[in-house]
Structure formats: structure tokens, C-alpha cells
Scaffold this active site. Structure first.
Site, PDB file in Angstrom:
ATOM      1  N   GLU A 139       0.845  -1.201   0.000  1.00 13.27           N
ATOM      2  CA  GLU A 139       0.000   0.000   0.000  1.00 13.27           C
ATOM      3  C   GLU A 139       0.872   1.241   0.000  1.00 13.27           C
ATOM      4  O   GLU A 139       2.030   1.185   0.431  1.00 13.27           O
ATOM      5  CB  GLU A 139      -0.826   0.048   1.295  1.00 13.27           C
ATOM      6  CG  GLU A 139      -1.885  -0.990   1.367  1.00 13.27           C
ATOM      7  CD  GLU A 139      -2.452  -1.111   2.781  1.00 13.27           C
ATOM      8  OE1 GLU A 139      -2.183  -0.238   3.625  1.00 13.27           O
ATOM      9  OE2 GLU A 139      -3.152  -2.093   3.012  1.00 13.27           O
ATOM     10  N   LYS A 141       2.189   4.550   1.534  1.00 13.32           N
ATOM     11  CA  LYS A 141       2.275   5.068   2.899  1.00 13.32           C
ATOM     12  C   LYS A 141       1.952   6.556   2.851  1.00 13.32           C
ATOM     13  O   LYS A 141       2.777   7.373   2.442  1.00 13.32           O
ATOM     14  CB  LYS A 141       3.680   4.821   3.471  1.00 13.32           C
ATOM     15  CG  LYS A 141       3.798   5.211   4.921  1.00 13.32           C
ATOM     16  CD  LYS A 141       5.122   4.709   5.495  1.00 13.32           C
ATOM     17  CE  LYS A 141       5.249   4.992   6.969  1.00 13.32           C
ATOM     18  NZ  LYS A 141       5.138   6.391   7.327  1.00 13.32           N
ATOM     19  N   ASP A 145       1.387  10.277   3.760  1.00 10.97           N
ATOM     20  CA  ASP A 145       2.138  11.122   4.683  1.00 10.97           C
ATOM     21  C   ASP A 145       1.216  12.123   5.368  1.00 10.97           C
ATOM     22  O   ASP A 145       1.062  13.265   4.925  1.00 10.97           O
ATOM     23  CB  ASP A 145       3.243  11.848   3.902  1.00 10.97           C
ATOM     24  CG  ASP A 145       4.304  12.395   4.833  1.00 10.97           C
ATOM     25  OD1 ASP A 145       4.255  12.089   6.038  1.00 10.97           O
ATOM     26  OD2 ASP A 145       5.182  13.122   4.348  1.00 10.97           O
ATOM     27  N   TYR A 173      -6.853   2.281   6.408  1.00  8.47           N
ATOM     28  CA  TYR A 173      -6.000   1.174   5.987  1.00  8.47           C
ATOM     29  C   TYR A 173      -6.104  -0.056   6.881  1.00  8.47           C
ATOM     30  O   TYR A 173      -5.337  -1.005   6.717  1.00  8.47           O
ATOM     31  CB  TYR A 173      -4.544   1.599   5.840  1.00  8.47           C
ATOM     32  CG  TYR A 173      -3.958   2.274   7.064  1.00  8.47           C
ATOM     33  CD1 TYR A 173      -3.775   1.569   8.244  1.00  8.47           C
ATOM     34  CD2 TYR A 173      -3.563   3.608   7.018  1.00  8.47           C
ATOM     35  CE1 TYR A 173      -3.246   2.174   9.357  1.00  8.47           C
ATOM     36  CE2 TYR A 173      -3.021   4.221   8.126  1.00  8.47           C
ATOM     37  CZ  TYR A 173      -2.867   3.497   9.298  1.00  8.47           C
ATOM     38  OH  TYR A 173      -2.336   4.109  10.397  1.00  8.47           O
ATOM     39  N   LYS A 230      10.816   3.328   3.281  1.00 10.87           N
ATOM     40  CA  LYS A 230      10.845   4.792   3.254  1.00 10.87           C
ATOM     41  C   LYS A 230      11.591   5.264   2.011  1.00 10.87           C
ATOM     42  O   LYS A 230      12.724   4.849   1.788  1.00 10.87           O
ATOM     43  CB  LYS A 230      11.559   5.339   4.498  1.00 10.87           C
ATOM     44  CG  LYS A 230      10.803   5.147   5.778  1.00 10.87           C
ATOM     45  CD  LYS A 230       9.668   6.149   5.864  1.00 10.87           C
ATOM     46  CE  LYS A 230       9.100   6.326   7.243  1.00 10.87           C
ATOM     47  NZ  LYS A 230       9.875   7.064   8.185  1.00 10.87           N
ATOM     48  N   CYS A 282      29.759  44.961   5.281  1.00  9.37           N
ATOM     49  CA  CYS A 282      28.370  44.578   5.571  1.00  9.37           C
ATOM     50  C   CYS A 282      27.442  45.048   4.450  1.00  9.37           C
ATOM     51  O   CYS A 282      27.459  46.235   4.090  1.00  9.37           O
ATOM     52  CB  CYS A 282      27.938  45.203   6.898  1.00  9.37           C
ATOM     53  SG  CYS A 282      26.199  44.958   7.256  1.00  9.37           S
ATOM     54  N   CYS A 330      25.147  47.955   6.308  1.00 10.22           N
ATOM     55  CA  CYS A 330      25.644  49.218   6.859  1.00 10.22           C
ATOM     56  C   CYS A 330      27.046  49.556   6.365  1.00 10.22           C
ATOM     57  O   CYS A 330      27.606  50.585   6.738  1.00 10.22           O
ATOM     58  CB  CYS A 330      25.618  49.177   8.384  1.00 10.22           C
ATOM     59  SG  CYS A 330      26.853  48.066   9.068  1.00 10.22           S
ATOM     60  N   CYS A 380      29.198  41.300  11.104  1.00 10.68           N
ATOM     61  CA  CYS A 380      29.203  42.755  11.146  1.00 10.68           C
ATOM     62  C   CYS A 380      29.162  43.090  12.629  1.00 10.68           C
ATOM     63  O   CYS A 380      28.274  42.626  13.346  1.00 10.68           O
ATOM     64  CB  CYS A 380      27.962  43.293  10.439  1.00 10.68           C
ATOM     65  SG  CYS A 380      27.666  45.025  10.800  1.00 10.68           S
ATOM     66  N   CYS A 391      24.042  48.644  13.291  1.00 10.86           N
ATOM     67  CA  CYS A 391      23.703  48.134  11.952  1.00 10.86           C
ATOM     68  C   CYS A 391      22.188  47.907  11.870  1.00 10.86           C
ATOM     69  O   CYS A 391      21.620  47.173  12.685  1.00 10.86           O
ATOM     70  CB  CYS A 391      24.449  46.830  11.702  1.00 10.86           C
ATOM     71  SG  CYS A 391      23.861  45.949  10.249  1.00 10.86           S
TER      72      CYS A 391
HETATM   73  S1  IVH Z   1      -0.258   0.225   8.743  1.00 10.99           S
HETATM   74  C1  IVH Z   1       0.574  -2.002  12.576  1.00 10.99           C
HETATM   75  N1  IVH Z   1      -0.696   1.325   6.391  1.00 10.99           N
HETATM   76  O1  IVH Z   1       2.563   5.097   8.830  1.00 10.99           O
HETATM   77  C2  IVH Z   1       0.421  -1.307  11.291  1.00 10.99           C
HETATM   78  N2  IVH Z   1       0.266   2.639   8.106  1.00 10.99           N
HETATM   79  O2  IVH Z   1       4.393   3.638  11.470  1.00 10.99           O
HETATM   80  C3  IVH Z   1      -0.061   0.061  11.409  1.00 10.99           C
HETATM   81  N3  IVH Z   1       0.651   4.982   7.484  1.00 10.99           N
HETATM   82  O3  IVH Z   1       1.735   6.604  11.492  1.00 10.99           O
HETATM   83  C4  IVH Z   1       0.157   0.914  10.268  1.00 10.99           C
HETATM   84  N4  IVH Z   1      -0.123   4.832   5.429  1.00 10.99           N
HETATM   85  O4  IVH Z   1      -0.465   6.015  10.267  1.00 10.99           O
HETATM   86  C5  IVH Z   1      -0.223   1.498   7.641  1.00 10.99           C
HETATM   87  N5  IVH Z   1      -1.172   2.214   4.314  1.00 10.99           N
HETATM   88  C6  IVH Z   1      -0.714   2.371   5.540  1.00 10.99           C
HETATM   89  C7  IVH Z   1      -0.228   3.618   5.994  1.00 10.99           C
HETATM   90  C8  IVH Z   1       0.256   3.704   7.289  1.00 10.99           C
HETATM   91  C9  IVH Z   1       0.397   5.644   6.334  1.00 10.99           C
HETATM   92  C10 IVH Z   1       1.260   5.564   8.684  1.00 10.99           C
HETATM   93  C11 IVH Z   1       0.595   5.167   9.966  1.00 10.99           C
HETATM   94  C12 IVH Z   1       1.686   5.290  10.999  1.00 10.99           C
HETATM   95  C13 IVH Z   1       2.927   5.047  10.187  1.00 10.99           C
HETATM   96  C14 IVH Z   1       3.479   3.642  10.458  1.00 10.99           C
END
Ligand code: IVH
Length: 668
Positions: free
Chosen positions: A113, A115, A117, A222, A310, A404, A407, A422, A427
């Protein structure tokens, strides 16, 4: 209208509008024009006002944001909100896969999935009705932000089936809404948000739900916190159930049978990521079968059946147009890269600090160069390196000035410093920056007095020193650009309100060299009044924990200046508070805690507490948490992978505890 037909119409409108809302926000397939939706909503608002007894908690009128709260209540999560372990490269992902195969064999599949932000939220439903929404907090206890979450249109207020359940997801601000919000903020002279995540978190932390309602937040669910009783056997079935119940889930998810497929998915999103209408910071990979998830279990902090890959910080190429110089409050001249604006990690970047001349030389920067730019920690823009192969020969060398830029007095390089300074105390740039610092959040916190207003006031010679702020009149302020009656009134009230600040804010605001916000608090707590501090000798000052010789010297020299004495007495004449108003520090005399009066350093990774929690708990017991180990340190708490601070503590013979010992003592 008769009561019974009013009731019928209210129900009809609620159902219809909830359906339209679902089609628009979840299915992304609106079936009526916005104007029609708005008209029906107005009709419903009026009817519910006339017949409040028919207003239900899941009525679409409940999304506009009701009463302002005074604080957020704490909520204990029934199932803890876990975090995920991280993977940063292919080899981390292959390790993760190997461990899973060792534990459950080769027959399993993954769900990958995006992630998202934003910030994690937990939503609780009872008999299908949305009853409570909370932040993650420390994973066990979060904050009740139900009122704010109700304003997010993609959160159903009633499920399609009367289930009682808790679901988890990520609330976020789409890129477009973020840009719009920041441009409005900038127009108003307010500080923009650094990225969509901060904007989403800031919006959901507002006590006035109307603010959250105006911020166009969105959510993707999720996971189901507790699948018991739902008949769900796998994560993907859980997501399908969420869809069925009317939740918004992310459709980019993919079932993968092998780690090779996972790697392709990850690679694909590295490319496609910039085109998404929202920010993602990685990919989450989860073992699909719930039975296998259970078999794999958990480590201390996170499940073994999932991992977050990440993305590396996004890097983009742009052109270094120029190098601009600015003079700070302490006279340091800082070069800033002026870049051809470019989008990186969610915002447009057009400037990046180059810190000092040495850095320009090290990176061999020339004006006109193609440079790689990223955001460090996804917030602060940074020039990473030059693309030497793209040089044309037209690039210009940059030379730091000898004088400067504001000044024109000669710049000096103080011993042991890389920065050019400076040292002219009159100044104008330094004075202006000092004024900006005085009103800033950690100092006197005068709302509405941003950089732009201060610069105007300074340019018009309405303020030359901080005490002049308290002489400003509405006539003077009305004469400034873009200042209406209302903003002038607000500004004058904010200036007035700053007079009752506790002493540490003033001390920090004065900008005494080496005195940061933390030292200002220590001094304010110790002396109670500014007079006490002004009378203090160098010896008395260095006797205080946390106050070193450089700072003590600087304080004595500062208050010795006749113009400083005059400034303080002027501020007093405007009734600016010179007293410490915070809680009395817990000291050895008034606390029986082990930590009282002791200086403690935290190092390494803590497992059971976050750094901030540990710090807060120690401070609440009268301890003082410092950043570095010195002879004045009483105790070092060494977590996992503790490094040089631990070695130094061992060398100095300082007492060292592990985290368990800390937790045990805190619980006493
Ligand atoms: S699963 C035990 N799925 O990422 C599993 N987390 O440390 C729980 N996050 O702040 C998380 N998208 O809120 C999962 N598709 C996704 C996510 C997701 C964003 C965030 C989650 C948490 C951090 C995971």
C-alpha cells in the site's frame, strides 16, 4: 409545515445528502451539481433549526464544525496503535522477506500500500454510528479529535451496516489544498506550513472545529483495529469490508505473491510518486493472512508482519541564480542560494541557506550552476551538490564581501568562527532582526507582528528599539500597507497581552548572546525577577546548573550597558512584566523524587518511552534533562546503540542506567 411532514423531509434530506456526499467524496463520482447539493443542505439546516429534535448525530449538517473546545480529552485506545519498522533499501526488504519465510514458510502473500504522509487516526463506530475519533498519541493514549474529524467529508458519520468497530487510517491534506492554504497564509503575512503533513496535523489540533472544516482534509482508511466478529480472514478482505461499509480506502494497493513483485511495486511508485495529488513517504508491505500475522507476532514496538519502505529524500535539479547575503540578529552574514523555483517534497523551493563561505567553497558553487536540491528531514531546503558535467563555462565565481551589505562597515571573522560578522551595534539589519526575534513565538509571542510588518515599522522609523513597540498607536499602524481597522485592533491587543508574559519570554526576546529559550527559563525560575538577574554576579551565575562561563559572561556584560539599563526601565514604565509566572521549579528542597535537582542526559534509542515522554516525566519530577554530558551531569540513561555520550559518561565516572531502571524509578 406539519411536524410529521417536517420529520419526513428532514430524514429524506439527510439520507439524500449523505448519499451525494458518499458519491462525491468516496466514489469520486458526483451525481448532482454542487449548487444543488448546497441548496438541499441549506434547506436541511433551516429545517433542523426549526425542528432541532430531528437533528441526528449523523446528519450532514454536523460536519460544519460546532462549538470551540477548551482542550482535547485523552482517549485510551482499545487496541494499541502500533508503528512500523523501516526499510531503506532493497536489501532491508529482502531481509524482511527472509525472516517471514523462515517463520511461516513459502506459502503466503503480501499486500503493498502507499504510505500516506499525514497523521494516524483511529475512528470508533457504535451500531454503525461514528462516536469517537482520536490521534495516535503515544500509541496507547491519544487525543479525542472527534469534532475535527467529523468535518472531514470522506469520514462516514454512519456506516452502511450497523457494525461496532474501530478502524485506523491516515488523515492528510491534498497537495492542492495545502498550496491554497499556504498562499492565503502568506497573503495575510502569516507563517506558512512547511509541508502538507504539518498542515494536516496543525488543522486537526485546532480547538475550533470550524478551522478544520475550512481546511479540506481527507482520509484513507487502511485497517480494522479488531477484526473479531467480522469474519475477515485477511488484510485485503479487511480493506474490502471497509469499502463495503462506506469508508474511503486507497485503490493503489496491490496483492503481491513474491518479494520480486513487491520490489517492482516499490520501484514503480518511486517514479509515479510526484504525480499523486497527495504526499506519500513510502510503501507499506503487509503479510496478507491474519492467521500468519498472528503467527509472526510483534517485536517490542512493531508487528513482524509489516514493514514501511521509506523513500529516500526527493532530490531535484535546478539552477543557482544568485547568492544573496543577509545579516542576522547577531551580525552574522549568511549567504542564501537563490534558486530557479522547483517543487521538492511537497512545496516549491526557491531559497536554501548556504550557511557560510566555507560551505560554498567546499561544494564549489558558482552562480549559474545546475545544482541538486533536497529537503533535509523533508523540511529544510538544502543544496546537495553541483552537477559539474553541466557547466558551460559561463558560470560566475562568488566572493564574500568584505563589508556589511546593510551598513557597509567592515566584516570580521572572530576567532574559532567560520562566519563573517558585522560588529557595528547600530547596523540596521541587526536591529531589525532583533525586533523580529523579540516578537517571535518563543519570545514575546506577539501575533500579527510578522517579519513584513516589523520591517515596515522599522523602515518608517516607527520602531527603533523593542520598547517602541509599546508606544505604537492605531493611527500609526493604520498608515501601513494592508493594515485595516480589524488587524490594527488585533495587533494592539496582542502587544498589550504580551505585557503580562512570564519573565523568560522577555529574557529570551532581548536576544542576549548565548541565552536561548531554555537558559532564559532557568534564569527566570532561579531569579524570579529581572532585578535579581541584573544584580547577579558572574560567580553567582556560573553556580547555576546549565549556565556556563560563556553565558554568564555574556549576561553580565549585557546588563552592564547603560542603554540596556535604560531599555529595561522604559519597558517597566510600559508595565511590561518582569516577573517569572510559571510553576515553581521542583528542587531538592521541595521534592522527594530521585530526579529532583539532578541533571540527566538521555542517549541511544529508548524502547518503552519516547524521548519527549522521558524528558517530560523527568522534568515533572524536578530533574533537568540536558543535551550533552559534562562534569555537571549526574546521571546518563543509555538506550540501545548509545554512542559517544555513553563513552564520555564512562570516562567521567558518571552513573549510568538502562531504560528499565529509568522506568522503574519513574513509576515509584
Ligand atoms: S499500517 C501495525 N498502512 O505510517 C500497522 N500505516 O508507522 C499500522 N501509514 O503513522 C500501520 N499509510 O499512520 C499502515 N497504508 C498504511 C499507511 C500507514 C500511512 C502511517 C501510519 C503510521 C505510520 C506507520
Amino acid at each position: 409545515m406539519e411536524t410529521s411532514s417536517a420529520q419526513k423531509r428532514v430524514t429524506e434530506l439527510q439520507t439524500l445528502l449523505n448519499q451525494y456526499n458518499y458519491e462525491y467524496h468516496i466514489l469520486d463520482k458526483p451525481s448532482v451539481p454542487d449548487a444543488e447539493y448546497d441548496q438541499l443542505l441549506r434547506e436541511l439546516i433551516e429545517l433542523e433549526e426549526q425542528y432541532p429534535e430531528f437533528r441526528t448525530p449523523d446528519s450532514p449538517t454536523q460536519r460544519v464544525g460546532g462549538e470551540v473546545l477548551s482542550m482535547f480529552e485523552k482517549v485510551e485506545h482499545r487496541t494499541p496503535m502500533l508503528s512500523l519498522g523501516n526499510a531503506f533499501n532493497e536489501s532491508d526488504l529482502r531481509d524482511f522477506d527472509r525472516k517471514i519465510r523462515q517463520a511461516v514458510g513459502d506459502k503466503f502473500s503480501y499486500v503493498c500500500e502507499l504510505k500516506i504522509d499525514g497523521l494516524a487516526v483511529s475512528l470508533r463506530y457504535e451500531d454503525g454510528l461514528f462516536v469517537q475519533g482520536a490521534t495516535r498519541g503515544d500509541g496507547t493514549i491519544g487525543e479525542d479529535i472527534t469534532a475535527n474529524l467529523k468535518t472531514i467529508k470522506s469520514i462516514p458519520l454512519r456506516l452502511k451496516k450497523p457494525y461496532s468497530m474501530e478502524v485506523r487510517g491516515e488523515a492528510f491534506m491534498p497537495k492542492k489544498s495545502f498550496e491554497k492554504l499556504n498562499s492565503v497564509k502568506e497573503e495575510k503575512g502569516e507563517e506558512p506550513f512547511a509541508n502538507p503533513r504539518n498542515a494536516a496535523a496543525g488543522s486537526l489540533r485546532q480547538l475550533d472545529p470550524k478551522i478544520a472544516a475550512s481546511r479540506n482534509l481527507d482520509v484513507y482508511l487502511y485497517g480494522v483495529a479488531d477484526t473479531g466478529g467480522t469474519g475477515v480472514q485477511s488484510h485485503s478482505e479487511g480493506l474490502d469490508l471497509l469499502d463495503e461499509l462506506g469508508f474511503k480506502t486507497n485503490k493503489e494497493r496491490k496483492k503481491c505473491e513474491t518479494i520480486e513483485e513487491v520490489l517492482l511495486y516499490v520501484e514503480g511508485w518511486v517514479e509515479k510518486r510526484p504525480n499523486l495529488p497527495y504526499d506519500i513517504d513510502g510503501i507499506v508491505i503487509k503479510v496478507n493472512s491474519l492467521a500468519q500475522q498472528e503467527e509472526l507476532g510483534m517485536t517490542a514496538k512493531s508487528p513482524r508482519w509489516a514493514i514501511a519502505y521509506k523513500f529516500p529524500a526527493e532530490e531535484v535539479v535546478t539552477i543557482l541564480k544568485d547568492i544573496e547575503l543577509s545579516v542576522g540578529r547577531t551580525g552574522v552574514v549568511t549567504p542564501t542560494a537563490i534558486l530557479v523555483p522547483v517543487r521538492v517534497a511537497g512545496t516549491t523551493v526557491s531559497r536554501a541557506s548556504l550557511h557560510n563561505e566555507d560551505l560554498i567553497r567546499e561544494k564549489d558553487l558558482k552562480i549559474g550552476d545546475h545544482v541538486v536540491v533536497k529537503k533535509a528531514g523533508d523540511i529544510i531546503p538544502e543544496v546537495v551538490n553541483v552537477l559539474l558535467e553541466r557547466r558551460t563555462g559561463e558560470e560566475q565565481n562568488f566572493k564574500m564581501p568584505t563589508h556589511c551589505p546593510e551598513c557597509e562597515s567592515e566584516l570580521v571573522r572572530l576567532e574559532d568562527e567560520v562566519a563573517l560578522r558585522c560588529i557595528n551595534p547600530t547596523c540596521p539589519a541587526q536591529i531589525r532582526e532583533g525586533l523580529i526575534h523579540f516578537v517571535s513565538r518563543n519570545a514575546m509571542n506577539i501575533d500579527g507582528l510578522g517579519e513584513k510588518v516589523i520591517s515596515q515599522l522599522f523602515q518608517e522609523k516607527l520602531i527603533e528599539k523593542v520598547s517602541d513597540l509599546y508606544k505604537l498607536t492605531s493611527e500609526q499602524l493604520l498608515g501601513l500597507e494592508r493594515m485595516g481597522e480589524k488587524s490594527v485592533q488585533n495587533l494592539l491587543s496582542a502587544i498589550e497581552a504580551s505585557k503580562v508574559n512570564s519573565l523568560e519570554k522577555l529574557l529570551f526576546g532581548l536576544g542576549i548572546r548565548h541565552v536561548g529559550a531554555k537558559a532564559a527559563k532557568t534564569l527566570a525560575q532561579h531569579f524570579g525577577t529581572i532585578d535579581g538577574l541584573m544584580d547577579a554576579s558572574y560567580e553567582e551565575l556560573i553556580g547555576i546548573n546549565e549556565i556556563g562561563d560563556k553565558m554568564a559572561d555574556s549576561i553580565v556584560t549585557y546588563f552592564d550597558q547603560p542603554e540596556v539599563k535604560e531599555l529595561i526601565s522604559e519597558l517597566k514604565s510600559f508595565q511590561v512584566s518582569m516577573e517569572y509566572k510559571g510553576p515553581k521549579p521542583v528542587t531538592v528542597e521541595n521534592s522527594d523524587s530521585f530526579f529532583a535537582g539532578k541533571t540527566i542526559v538521555l542517549t541511544g534509542k529508548l524502547e518503552q518511552l519516547s524521548r519527549t515522554e522521558a524528558k517530560e516525566k523527568i522534568e515533572a519530577l524536578g530533574g533537568n534533562v540536558a543535551g550533552s554530558v559534562s562534569k555537571k551531569t549526574h546521571l546518563v540513561i543509555a538506550g540501545e546503540d548509545a554512542g559517544s555520550k555513553l563513552t564520555k559518561a564512562q570516562d567521567l565516572g558518571i552513573e549510568i542506567w538502562d531504560e528499565d531502571r529509568l522506568v522503574e524509578e519513574l513509576e515509584k
